[in-house]
Design a protein around this motif. Structure first.
Motif, PDB file in Angstrom:
ATOM      1  N   GLY A  59      51.600 -31.592  69.709  1.00 35.33           N
ATOM      2  CA  GLY A  59      50.752 -30.408  69.578  1.00 35.33           C
ATOM      3  C   GLY A  59      49.475 -30.701  68.813  1.00 35.33           C
ATOM      4  N   ALA A  60      49.549 -31.577  67.811  1.00 35.34           N
ATOM      5  CA  ALA A  60      48.362 -31.941  67.037  1.00 35.34           C
ATOM      6  C   ALA A  60      47.415 -32.792  67.869  1.00 35.34           C
ATOM      7  N   LEU A  61      47.981 -33.754  68.638  1.00 36.02           N
ATOM      8  CA  LEU A  61      47.139 -34.586  69.502  1.00 36.02           C
ATOM      9  C   LEU A  61      46.456 -33.734  70.567  1.00 36.02           C
ATOM     10  N   LEU A  62      47.189 -32.796  71.124  1.00 34.88           N
ATOM     11  CA  LEU A  62      46.611 -31.919  72.137  1.00 34.88           C
ATOM     12  C   LEU A  62      45.530 -31.030  71.533  1.00 34.88           C
ATOM     13  N   HIS A  63      45.750 -30.574  70.314  1.00 34.56           N
ATOM     14  CA  HIS A  63      44.714 -29.776  69.657  1.00 34.56           C
ATOM     15  C   HIS A  63      43.435 -30.578  69.497  1.00 34.56           C
ATOM     16  N   GLY A  64      43.552 -31.842  69.086  1.00 30.18           N
ATOM     17  CA  GLY A  64      42.370 -32.682  68.947  1.00 30.18           C
ATOM     18  C   GLY A  64      41.628 -32.838  70.266  1.00 30.18           C
ATOM     19  N   LEU A  65      42.378 -32.993  71.360  1.00 30.93           N
ATOM     20  CA  LEU A  65      41.767 -33.123  72.679  1.00 30.93           C
ATOM     21  C   LEU A  65      41.037 -31.840  73.071  1.00 30.93           C
ATOM     22  N   LEU A  66      41.701 -30.704  72.926  1.00 27.73           N
ATOM     23  CA  LEU A  66      41.084 -29.427  73.304  1.00 27.73           C
ATOM     24  C   LEU A  66      39.880 -29.103  72.415  1.00 27.73           C
ATOM     25  N   ASP A  67      40.021 -29.363  71.139  1.00 25.32           N
ATOM     26  CA  ASP A  67      38.924 -29.091  70.210  1.00 25.32           C
ATOM     27  C   ASP A  67      37.713 -29.947  70.549  1.00 25.32           C
ATOM     28  N   PHE A  68      37.960 -31.193  70.925  1.00 30.65           N
ATOM     29  CA  PHE A  68      36.869 -32.097  71.308  1.00 30.65           C
ATOM     30  C   PHE A  68      36.177 -31.599  72.577  1.00 30.65           C
ATOM     31  N   LEU A  69      36.956 -31.175  73.570  1.00 29.48           N
ATOM     32  CA  LEU A  69      36.382 -30.678  74.825  1.00 29.48           C
ATOM     33  C   LEU A  69      35.580 -29.402  74.596  1.00 29.48           C
ATOM     34  N   VAL A  70      36.131 -28.480  73.825  1.00 31.79           N
ATOM     35  CA  VAL A  70      35.441 -27.208  73.591  1.00 31.79           C
ATOM     36  C   VAL A  70      34.165 -27.419  72.776  1.00 31.79           C
ATOM     37  N   ASP A  71      34.192 -28.370  71.853  1.00 31.63           N
ATOM     38  CA  ASP A  71      32.967 -28.687  71.109  1.00 31.63           C
ATOM     39  C   ASP A  71      31.876 -29.194  72.047  1.00 31.63           C
ATOM     40  N   GLU A  72      32.262 -29.996  73.045  1.00 33.86           N
ATOM     41  CA  GLU A  72      31.288 -30.449  74.034  1.00 33.86           C
ATOM     42  C   GLU A  72      30.754 -29.278  74.851  1.00 33.86           C
ATOM     43  N   HIS A  73      31.632 -28.349  75.194  1.00 33.08           N
ATOM     44  CA  HIS A  73      31.177 -27.148  75.895  1.00 33.08           C
ATOM     45  C   HIS A  73      30.172 -26.376  75.035  1.00 33.08           C
ATOM     46  N   PHE A  74      30.464 -26.294  73.747  1.00 38.78           N
ATOM     47  CA  PHE A  74      29.579 -25.578  72.836  1.00 38.78           C
ATOM     48  C   PHE A  74      28.219 -26.263  72.747  1.00 38.78           C
ATOM     49  N   GLU A  75      28.214 -27.592  72.657  1.00 32.88           N
ATOM     50  CA  GLU A  75      26.954 -28.334  72.589  1.00 32.88           C
ATOM     51  C   GLU A  75      26.155 -28.173  73.879  1.00 32.88           C
ATOM     52  N   ALA A  76      26.853 -28.147  75.015  1.00 34.01           N
ATOM     53  CA  ALA A  76      26.160 -27.996  76.292  1.00 34.01           C
ATOM     54  C   ALA A  76      25.493 -26.631  76.409  1.00 34.01           C
ATOM     55  N   VAL A  77      26.213 -25.573  76.039  1.00 35.74           N
ATOM     56  CA  VAL A  77      25.631 -24.237  76.151  1.00 35.74           C
ATOM     57  C   VAL A  77      24.516 -24.049  75.126  1.00 35.74           C
ATOM     58  N   GLU A  78      24.620 -24.723  73.985  1.00 39.59           N
ATOM     59  CA  GLU A  78      23.547 -24.667  72.997  1.00 39.59           C
ATOM     60  C   GLU A  78      22.297 -25.365  73.519  1.00 39.59           C
ATOM     61  N   SER A  79      22.478 -26.512  74.182  1.00 31.73           N
ATOM     62  CA  SER A  79      21.340 -27.209  74.784  1.00 31.73           C
ATOM     63  C   SER A  79      20.703 -26.368  75.885  1.00 31.73           C
ATOM     64  N   LEU A  80      21.528 -25.701  76.666  1.00 24.02           N
ATOM     65  CA  LEU A  80      20.994 -24.823  77.709  1.00 24.02           C
ATOM     66  C   LEU A  80      20.197 -23.674  77.107  1.00 24.02           C
ATOM     67  N   ASP A  81      20.666 -23.158  75.994  1.00 27.54           N
ATOM     68  CA  ASP A  81      19.945 -22.082  75.314  1.00 27.54           C
ATOM     69  C   ASP A  81      18.569 -22.565  74.865  1.00 27.54           C
ATOM     70  N   ASP A  82      18.508 -23.776  74.306  1.00 26.22           N
ATOM     71  CA  ASP A  82      17.214 -24.334  73.885  1.00 26.22           C
ATOM     72  C   ASP A  82      16.273 -24.510  75.078  1.00 26.22           C
ATOM     73  N   GLN A  83      16.818 -25.008  76.188  1.00 33.03           N
ATOM     74  CA  GLN A  83      15.984 -25.201  77.374  1.00 33.03           C
ATOM     75  C   GLN A  83      15.468 -23.879  77.923  1.00 33.03           C
ATOM     76  N   ILE A  84      16.283 -22.855  77.856  1.00 32.22           N
ATOM     77  CA  ILE A  84      15.854 -21.549  78.355  1.00 32.22           C
ATOM     78  C   ILE A  84      14.791 -20.947  77.447  1.00 32.22           C
ATOM     79  N   GLU A  85      14.897 -21.191  76.144  1.00 30.72           N
ATOM     80  CA  GLU A  85      13.850 -20.727  75.226  1.00 30.72           C
ATOM     81  C   GLU A  85      12.521 -21.402  75.548  1.00 30.72           C
ATOM     82  N   GLN A  86      12.544 -22.698  75.825  1.00 32.21           N
ATOM     83  CA  GLN A  86      11.320 -23.391  76.220  1.00 32.21           C
ATOM     84  C   GLN A  86      10.779 -22.837  77.536  1.00 32.21           C
ATOM     85  N   LEU A  87      11.686 -22.472  78.420  1.00 30.55           N
ATOM     86  CA  LEU A  87      11.268 -21.892  79.697  1.00 30.55           C
ATOM     87  C   LEU A  87      10.601 -20.541  79.486  1.00 30.55           C
ATOM     88  N   GLU A  88      11.089 -19.777  78.524  1.00 25.03           N
ATOM     89  CA  GLU A  88      10.463 -18.482  78.221  1.00 25.03           C
ATOM     90  C   GLU A  88       9.038 -18.679  77.708  1.00 25.03           C
TER      91      GLU A  88
END
Length: 323
Positions: free
Chosen positions: A138-167
């Motif tokens: 369960g701990a190993l799986l948590h590390g895997l999921l947490d790592f994946l979700v952090d990447e999702h968070f970084e991706a959506v944050e980068s998209l937000d920055d790009q959209i601000e530049q587009l505005e």
């Protein structure tokens, strides 16, 4: 080459051993084994399946790939499909890496389609959370999921920055409508792709947290709850950005329409001004006698009319902001 690790009571005791030795390491009731396979063939997966008793359908899904994010339950183990994501800022495209995981009470097997998913970064996260490793799979799986979700968070944050530049580019005086429109479609496509990856993760994490499954212990429940909260935030952020990109596209079209109206007004105004001398010279160009015909006073009168009426139209259009 496959990568392997064996933990006992949360302490790493062995690594990089052969796959056919997995069952030997699991003879110890306190041992937990992790196996990683990168772009394996069906034969390699079958070796692991024989060692851990994995279901044939789950093995086929891992071998074929292109699965939606999901959590399938089989007798004796679970099967997880998920994606790592990263935004290519230059192209605006979302780079995804598919990863599968076989989850048993004593083993975690990760299967990657390619090297897009950074397994070394995941190992670093596990090593930094030694206090959690003692809680087993369960701990190993948590590390895997947490790592994946952090990447999702970084991706959506980068998209937000790009959209601000587009505005900012949208309301630039020297902006190019074609560039804004193309970039908007690129970012919208990436957001749609990210939504397909992120949205099902709510169900995945929520299912793992169910008490009847028994995979997540009480000690790990707050950590999984934190991952679930991050998944919700990423999902809501992605949805809001999709609406924002659609608004940018509509605004861009509106701006182009307004500029076209302004140009049309200017052209129409100049056409109206030019029509005055055309009408006057056309009238005096008649092949008939008229007041001032063949006289200097006629030329002076027509010239005065052209200048006066053209100036009056110019001032009227300028006052209405048509010029």
């Amino acid at each position: 080459m496959p990568r392997t690790r064996c933990y006992r009571d949360g302490v790493l005791i062995d690594e990089d051993f052969a796959i056919d030795q997995v069952s030997e390491h699991l003879t110890d009731a306190s041992a937990v084994v992790w196996v990683d396979l990168c772009a394996p063939g069906l034969e390699d997966l079958q070796v692991v399946a024989d060692e851990l008793g994995l279901h044939r359908l789950a093995v086929e899904d891992a071998a074929q790939g292109r699965q939606r994010p999901k959590l399938d339950r089989y007798s004796g183990h679970d099967f997880l499909s998920a994606y790592s994501v990263k935004l290519d800022v230059d192209s605006g495209q979302l780079v995804t890496g598919e990863i599968h995981a076989f989850i048993t009470p004593t083993a975690l097997v990760t299967v990657r389609r390619d090297e897009t998913f950074s397994i070394d970064a995941l190992l670093t996260r596990w090593d930094d959370e030694v206090d959690l490793t003692k809680f087993g799979v369960g701990a190993l799986l948590h590390g895997l999921l947490d790592f994946l979700v952090d990447e999702h968070f970084e991706a959506v944050e980068s998209l937000d920055d790009q959209i601000e530049q587009l505005e900012d580019l949208l309301f630039d005086d020297h902006q190019q409508g074609h560039s804004v429109q193309r970039r908007s479609f690129e970012l919208r496509k990436s957001l749609v792709q990210l939504r397909r990856v992120v949205l099902p993760m709510r169900e995945v994490v929520n299912t793992l947290m169910r008490r009847d499954i028994g995979l997540v212990s009480e000690e790990l429940m707050p950590y999984y709850q934190d991952v679930y909260d991050h998944v919700l935030r990423v999902t809501e952020w992605t949805e809001s950005l999709r609406d924002l990109v659609n608004t940018i596209l509509e605004t861009n079209l509106t701006i182009q329409g307004n500029r076209l109206n302004i140009i049309t007004k200017k052209v129409t105004s100049w056409a109206a001004i030019i029509a005055v001398p055309t009408a006057i010279t056309g009238f005096y160009g008649q092949n008939l006698p008229y007041p001032g015909f063949a006289q200097q006073s006629g030329f002076v009168t027509s010239s005065i009319l052209i200048v006066a009426l053209s100036a009056a139209l110019y001032l009227a259009f300028k006052r209405k902001d048509w010029l």
